[in-house]
Design a protein around this motif. Sequence first.
Motif, short mmCIF file in Angstrom:
data_model
loop_
_atom_site.label_atom_id
_atom_site.label_comp_id
_atom_site.label_asym_id
_atom_site.label_seq_id
_atom_site.Cartn_x
_atom_site.Cartn_y
_atom_site.Cartn_z
N ARG A 3 0.85 -1.19 0.00
CA ARG A 3 0.00 0.00 0.00
C ARG A 3 0.89 1.24 0.00
N LEU A 4 0.40 2.31 -0.62
CA LEU A 4 1.10 3.58 -0.55
C LEU A 4 0.09 4.70 -0.58
N ARG A 5 0.56 5.87 -0.15
CA ARG A 5 -0.33 7.02 -0.02
C ARG A 5 0.47 8.29 -0.19
N ILE A 6 -0.12 9.24 -0.86
CA ILE A 6 0.42 10.58 -0.92
C ILE A 6 -0.52 11.45 -0.09
N GLU A 7 -0.04 11.89 1.06
CA GLU A 7 -0.82 12.73 1.97
C GLU A 7 -0.42 14.18 1.71
N VAL A 8 -1.41 15.01 1.44
CA VAL A 8 -1.15 16.39 1.04
C VAL A 8 -1.77 17.34 2.06
N GLY A 9 -1.00 18.36 2.47
CA GLY A 9 -1.52 19.39 3.36
C GLY A 9 -2.54 20.28 2.66
N GLY A 28 -3.48 10.27 -7.19
CA GLY A 28 -3.80 8.93 -7.67
C GLY A 28 -3.10 8.61 -8.98
N ARG A 29 -3.03 9.59 -9.86
CA ARG A 29 -2.34 9.39 -11.14
C ARG A 29 -0.83 9.21 -10.93
N ILE A 30 -0.25 9.97 -10.02
CA ILE A 30 1.18 9.81 -9.72
C ILE A 30 1.43 8.39 -9.23
N ILE A 31 0.58 7.93 -8.35
CA ILE A 31 0.74 6.57 -7.81
C ILE A 31 0.61 5.53 -8.93
N ILE A 38 4.63 5.61 -9.95
CA ILE A 38 5.25 4.79 -8.88
C ILE A 38 5.03 3.30 -9.08
N THR A 39 3.79 2.87 -9.21
CA THR A 39 3.51 1.43 -9.22
C THR A 39 4.11 0.66 -10.39
N PRO A 40 4.31 1.25 -11.57
CA PRO A 40 4.99 0.46 -12.60
C PRO A 40 6.40 0.01 -12.17
N TYR A 41 7.10 0.87 -11.48
CA TYR A 41 8.43 0.49 -10.97
C TYR A 41 8.31 -0.54 -9.84
N PHE A 42 7.34 -0.31 -8.96
CA PHE A 42 7.14 -1.26 -7.85
C PHE A 42 6.82 -2.65 -8.39
N ILE A 71 9.89 5.31 -6.00
CA ILE A 71 9.83 6.41 -5.05
C ILE A 71 10.40 7.68 -5.68
N ALA A 72 11.52 7.56 -6.38
CA ALA A 72 12.13 8.71 -7.05
C ALA A 72 11.17 9.31 -8.08
N ALA A 73 10.47 8.46 -8.83
CA ALA A 73 9.50 8.95 -9.82
C ALA A 73 8.34 9.66 -9.12
N GLY A 74 7.91 9.15 -7.98
CA GLY A 74 6.84 9.79 -7.24
C GLY A 74 7.25 11.13 -6.68
#
Length: 167
Positions: A124-130, A143-146, A150-154, A163-166
């Motif tokens: 699981r992963l999450r991008i939490e934004v202020g 969601g698109r970034i993930i 990110i997930t194609p590399y994962f 992680i670097a791509a994210g």
Amino acid sequence: PNKQRVIHMPTSSSVLQRWRGFWMACWFALMCLPVQAANVPLPPLNDWVTDTTGTLSRAQQQAMSQELQALQLEKGAQLFVLVVPTTGNDSVESYARRVFDAWKVGRKKVDDGVLLLVAKDDRRLRIEVGYGLEGAITDLQAGRIIREQITPYFAQGDYAAGIAAGV
């Protein structure tokens, strides 16, 4: 007219069987209760990139930390990366929020922080934004970034590149 009342006295073995059945039912009920595990503790904030799984090499962590520090100097916003094995009983969303609040991600009164959380073993992963960045990084964009970055590399097992791509 003259009915006799017969009272059956329980034998000691039938009393024992009833008690045994009662205690077995109690034991079974206790075993069926959900086990309440403690929350997974939050790691301390020591750097821009915190990897508690050993997924990223020290050199990868340092390079990413330099990039994130430069982002803050240039834009003011803060972006932190956290890689943990699991969020335990917490959902990835609630764990990310706990970390976000505990680490005080983003500038005070601007709330322009971002946390990229990877729970590796949970997959699981999450991008939490202020709140200060919600217009710039919407839920749709996160969601698109993930999904796209990110997930194609994962999926290939290359967590560092994902992680670097994210970031």
